[in-house]
Design a protein around this motif. Structure first.
Motif, PDB file in Angstrom:
ATOM      1  N   ALA A 106       1.051  -1.210   0.158  1.00  0.00           N
ATOM      2  CA  ALA A 106      -0.077  -0.236  -0.351  1.00  0.00           C
ATOM      3  C   ALA A 106       0.894   1.280  -0.022  1.00  0.00           C
ATOM      4  CB  ALA A 106      -1.098   0.178   1.095  1.00  0.00           C
ATOM      5  N   VAL A 107       1.695   1.737   1.113  1.00  0.00           N
ATOM      6  CA  VAL A 107       2.665   2.465   0.717  1.00  0.00           C
ATOM      7  C   VAL A 107       3.913   2.327  -0.369  1.00  0.00           C
ATOM      8  CG1 VAL A 107       4.729   3.731   2.341  1.00  0.00           C
ATOM      9  CG2 VAL A 107       3.314   1.964   3.200  1.00  0.00           C
ATOM     10  N   LEU A 108       4.532   1.702  -0.924  1.00  0.00           N
ATOM     11  CA  LEU A 108       5.024   1.780  -2.297  1.00  0.00           C
ATOM     12  C   LEU A 108       4.068   1.485  -3.675  1.00  0.00           C
ATOM     13  CD1 LEU A 108       7.561  -0.912  -1.404  1.00  0.00           C
ATOM     14  CD2 LEU A 108       8.040   1.459  -1.253  1.00  0.00           C
ATOM     15  N   ALA A 109       2.837   1.960  -3.063  1.00  0.00           N
ATOM     16  CA  ALA A 109       1.771   2.367  -4.133  1.00  0.00           C
ATOM     17  C   ALA A 109       1.818   3.695  -5.107  1.00  0.00           C
ATOM     18  CB  ALA A 109       0.421   1.765  -4.308  1.00  0.00           C
ATOM     19  N   HIS A 110       1.999   4.172  -3.862  1.00  0.00           N
ATOM     20  CA  HIS A 110       2.546   6.461  -4.039  1.00  0.00           C
ATOM     21  C   HIS A 110       4.233   6.582  -4.555  1.00  0.00           C
ATOM     22  CE1 HIS A 110      -0.539   5.337  -1.011  1.00  0.00           C
ATOM     23  NE2 HIS A 110      -0.647   6.247  -1.489  1.00  0.00           N
ATOM     24  N   LEU A 143       9.709  11.515   1.072  1.00  0.00           N
ATOM     25  CA  LEU A 143       9.534  11.409   2.245  1.00  0.00           C
ATOM     26  C   LEU A 143       8.912  10.936   3.558  1.00  0.00           C
ATOM     27  CD1 LEU A 143       7.626  14.750   0.717  1.00  0.00           C
ATOM     28  CD2 LEU A 143       9.622  14.786   1.888  1.00  0.00           C
ATOM     29  N   VAL A 144       7.960   9.583   3.517  1.00  0.00           N
ATOM     30  CA  VAL A 144       7.972   8.973   4.157  1.00  0.00           C
ATOM     31  C   VAL A 144       9.125   8.706   5.380  1.00  0.00           C
ATOM     32  CG1 VAL A 144       6.129   7.221   4.786  1.00  0.00           C
ATOM     33  CG2 VAL A 144       5.459   8.743   4.463  1.00  0.00           C
ATOM     34  N   ILE A 145       9.902   7.790   4.832  1.00  0.00           N
ATOM     35  CA  ILE A 145      10.240   7.288   4.974  1.00  0.00           C
ATOM     36  C   ILE A 145      11.240   8.140   5.637  1.00  0.00           C
ATOM     37  CG2 ILE A 145      13.052   6.035   5.073  1.00  0.00           C
ATOM     38  CD1 ILE A 145      11.442   4.544   2.053  1.00  0.00           C
ATOM     39  N   TYR A 168       2.083  11.964   0.701  1.00  0.00           N
ATOM     40  CA  TYR A 168       2.495  11.637   1.637  1.00  0.00           C
ATOM     41  C   TYR A 168       1.903  11.953   2.708  1.00  0.00           C
ATOM     42  CZ  TYR A 168       4.866  13.882   6.038  1.00  0.00           C
ATOM     43  OH  TYR A 168       5.229  14.096   7.070  1.00  0.00           O
ATOM     44  N   LEU A 169       0.994  12.807   2.367  1.00  0.00           N
ATOM     45  CA  LEU A 169      -0.134  13.039   3.663  1.00  0.00           C
ATOM     46  C   LEU A 169      -1.319  11.735   3.889  1.00  0.00           C
ATOM     47  CD1 LEU A 169      -0.486  16.839   3.875  1.00  0.00           C
ATOM     48  CD2 LEU A 169       0.336  15.089   5.331  1.00  0.00           C
ATOM     49  N   GLU A 170      -1.805  10.829   2.499  1.00  0.00           N
ATOM     50  CA  GLU A 170      -2.087   9.796   2.098  1.00  0.00           C
ATOM     51  C   GLU A 170      -1.654   9.078   2.303  1.00  0.00           C
ATOM     52  OE1 GLU A 170      -3.134   9.255  -1.693  1.00  0.00           O
ATOM     53  OE2 GLU A 170      -4.143  11.023  -2.316  1.00  0.00           O
ATOM     54  N   ILE A 171      -0.328   8.512   2.885  1.00  0.00           N
ATOM     55  CA  ILE A 171       0.386   7.769   3.223  1.00  0.00           C
ATOM     56  C   ILE A 171       0.394   7.621   5.180  1.00  0.00           C
ATOM     57  CG2 ILE A 171       2.781   6.477   3.930  1.00  0.00           C
ATOM     58  CD1 ILE A 171       3.304   7.039   0.832  1.00  0.00           C
ATOM     59  N   GLY A 172       0.791   9.059   5.220  1.00  0.00           N
ATOM     60  CA  GLY A 172       0.304   9.890   6.744  1.00  0.00           C
ATOM     61  C   GLY A 172      -1.410   8.836   7.788  1.00  0.00           C
ATOM     62  N   GLY A 173      -2.602   9.037   6.830  1.00  0.00           N
ATOM     63  CA  GLY A 173      -3.805   9.162   7.402  1.00  0.00           C
ATOM     64  C   GLY A 173      -3.689   7.077   6.796  1.00  0.00           C
ATOM     65  N   PHE A 174      -3.337   6.864   6.064  1.00  0.00           N
ATOM     66  CA  PHE A 174      -3.259   5.275   6.378  1.00  0.00           C
ATOM     67  C   PHE A 174      -2.482   4.846   7.965  1.00  0.00           C
ATOM     68  CE2 PHE A 174      -0.663   1.116   4.525  1.00  0.00           C
ATOM     69  CZ  PHE A 174      -1.980   0.451   4.503  1.00  0.00           C
ATOM     70  N   ILE A 175      -1.082   5.281   7.587  1.00  0.00           N
ATOM     71  CA  ILE A 175      -1.041   4.733   9.152  1.00  0.00           C
ATOM     72  C   ILE A 175      -1.575   4.694   9.799  1.00  0.00           C
ATOM     73  CG2 ILE A 175       1.237   5.262  10.946  1.00  0.00           C
ATOM     74  CD1 ILE A 175       3.005   6.132   7.538  1.00  0.00           C
ATOM     75  N   ASN A 196      -0.042   7.240  20.533  1.00  0.00           N
ATOM     76  CA  ASN A 196       1.180   6.020  18.993  1.00  0.00           C
ATOM     77  C   ASN A 196       0.914   7.432  17.736  1.00  0.00           C
ATOM     78  OD1 ASN A 196       1.350   3.210  19.630  1.00  0.00           O
ATOM     79  ND2 ASN A 196      -1.145   3.674  19.948  1.00  0.00           N
ATOM     80  N   ARG A 197       0.480   8.276  18.069  1.00  0.00           N
ATOM     81  CA  ARG A 197      -0.154   8.851  16.691  1.00  0.00           C
ATOM     82  C   ARG A 197       1.287   9.854  17.013  1.00  0.00           C
ATOM     83  NH1 ARG A 197      -5.473  12.629  16.186  1.00  0.00           N
ATOM     84  NH2 ARG A 197      -5.630  11.545  14.257  1.00  0.00           N
ATOM     85  N   TRP A 198       1.727  10.752  18.681  1.00  0.00           N
ATOM     86  CA  TRP A 198       2.584  11.297  18.496  1.00  0.00           C
ATOM     87  C   TRP A 198       4.319  10.501  18.506  1.00  0.00           C
ATOM     88  CZ3 TRP A 198       5.845  15.266  19.216  1.00  0.00           C
ATOM     89  CH2 TRP A 198       6.832  14.944  19.479  1.00  0.00           C
ATOM     90  N   THR A 199       4.216   9.078  18.658  1.00  0.00           N
ATOM     91  CA  THR A 199       5.271   8.188  18.526  1.00  0.00           C
ATOM     92  C   THR A 199       5.316   8.410  17.188  1.00  0.00           C
ATOM     93  OG1 THR A 199       4.925   7.065  20.700  1.00  0.00           O
ATOM     94  CG2 THR A 199       6.192   5.793  19.379  1.00  0.00           C
ATOM     95  N   TYR A 200       5.079   8.540  16.584  1.00  0.00           N
ATOM     96  CA  TYR A 200       4.900   7.006  15.035  1.00  0.00           C
ATOM     97  C   TYR A 200       4.842   7.945  13.938  1.00  0.00           C
ATOM     98  CZ  TYR A 200       5.209   2.953  17.237  1.00  0.00           C
ATOM     99  OH  TYR A 200       5.463   1.921  17.850  1.00  0.00           O
ATOM    100  N   LEU A 201       4.169   9.437  14.251  1.00  0.00           N
ATOM    101  CA  LEU A 201       4.397  10.506  13.448  1.00  0.00           C
ATOM    102  C   LEU A 201       4.474  12.122  13.755  1.00  0.00           C
ATOM    103  CD1 LEU A 201       0.581   9.611  12.023  1.00  0.00           C
ATOM    104  CD2 LEU A 201       2.829   9.318  10.966  1.00  0.00           C
ATOM    105  N   GLY A 202       3.839  12.534  14.983  1.00  0.00           N
ATOM    106  CA  GLY A 202       3.974  13.582  15.434  1.00  0.00           C
ATOM    107  C   GLY A 202       5.779  14.020  15.238  1.00  0.00           C
ATOM    108  N   THR A 203       6.238  12.877  16.725  1.00  0.00           N
ATOM    109  CA  THR A 203       7.822  12.967  16.457  1.00  0.00           C
ATOM    110  C   THR A 203       8.719  13.147  15.317  1.00  0.00           C
ATOM    111  OG1 THR A 203       8.161  11.121  16.602  1.00  0.00           O
ATOM    112  CG2 THR A 203       7.737  11.885  18.783  1.00  0.00           C
TER     113      THR A 203
END
Length: 315
Positions: free
Chosen positions: A153-157, A164-166, A232-239, A278-285
């Protein structure tokens, strides 16, 4: 898009990093899995695994200290699993990035192949720690997945979106260790050792990811960069959707491990606080890391401002 991947760039941020230096630095900090797990190097289940700034168990005032420790360890298990999961889409992406230019800059090729090799080692490391956790923790802890489907799903972008996600993940790793783990003397030393050794190698990966992002973006128009940030934001929403499910898995594991069924109001508070943790750990930081934002600024000041306006949702 492959043409964009292999273009050289003279970007001012990219100029801060050098392929030859990252190779040398990685050699200095290189470690073997056997150096940090196995034998008498075991997890101590009487201690917390995760720093409170990430676990956020303390705000759950209806839990006692033992229950907070159990929750902290469940979050540690999820951390192992989710990092192993993201490494599984980072690895093929890095290989795809370097493959078209194997006959070009030798140091660049060696640096990215070393990067890929270290990511493969990290996948194995997280699996080993996961096995040790399961052997010492009496309750099954479910985790989102399977990794292959998430990677698909991620690599389809488009490449810049994934890069940017990486990059966000790599700077996130640095922040976790430096800001929250390094000076925390209350954590289990074995789990802390895992996070330290992971951080040591990821420090070079963050530099290589910066070079990769800028190489992919080189020559792209403002509209193209905007579309990449959209994805990138779509991937973030997926995560984020996955993190909401992970919170439910953690709640289930907590109730099974402690034998305590939370009442409805406690369950809702648990879900709200832990999902945000979890949001802070994996996205916000990662989204708010100054160096991630600096790379965005270099690509597009407009897109940096856009991400900065969205980031508080994940803090």
């Amino acid at each position: 898009m492959l043409d964009a991947i292999v273009k050289p760039t003279n970007n001012k941020i990219a100029a801060q990093y050098d392929y030859r230096e990252t190779i040398a630095a990685s050699r200095r900090v290189n470690w073997n899995i056997e150096d940090i797990i196995g034998g008498d190097k075991t997890l101590d289940f009487t201690m917390p695994f995760m720093p409170e700034s990430l676990a956020r168990a303390e705000p759950l005032s209806f839990l006692n200290s033992d229950e907070k420790r159990v929750l902290n360890q469940i979050r540690g298990h999820a951390y192992l699993s989710i990092f192993g999961l993201v490494e599984e889409f980072i690895l093929p992406f890095v290989l795809d990035h370097v493959r078209p230019s194997l006959d070009e800059d030798d140091y660049r090729v060696r640096a990215f192949l070393q990067f890929a090799g270290e990511e493969a080692k990290h996948i194995q490391l997280f699996k080993r720690f996961n096995e040790e956790f399961q052997n010492g923790f009496d309750t099954r802890c479910n985790v989102i997945g399977p990794p292959r489907e998430i990677a698909k799903a991620v690599l389809a972008h488009q490449p810049l979106s994934v890069a940017l996600v990486i990059l966000q993940i790599e700077w996130m790793t640095q922040r976790h260790y430096i800001d929250s783990v390094k000076d925390d003397q209350n954590l289990d030393p074995q789990f802390k050792s895992l996070l330290k050794h992971h951080w040591l190698e990821e420090a070079q990966h963050a530099k290589l990811d910066t070079l990769m992002v800028e190489a992919i973006a080189d020559g792209m128009t403002e509209d193209e960069i905007e579309k990449a940030v959209d994805e990138y934001l779509e991937i973030g929403g997926f995560i984020d959707t996955g993190l909401r499910q992970q919170t439910l898995f953690d709640l289930e594991a907590f109730e099974d491990a402690t034998g305590r069924l939370l009442i409805d109001s406690e369950r809702e508070e648990f879900k709200d606080i832990q999902h945000q943790a979890n949001r802070w750990t994996y996205l916000g930081t990662g989204m708010t890391h100054p160096k991630f934002l600096g790379t965005l600024e270099n690509l597009s000041p407009v897109q940096r401002a856009r991400i900065e306006s969205i980031a508080p949702m994940f803090c």
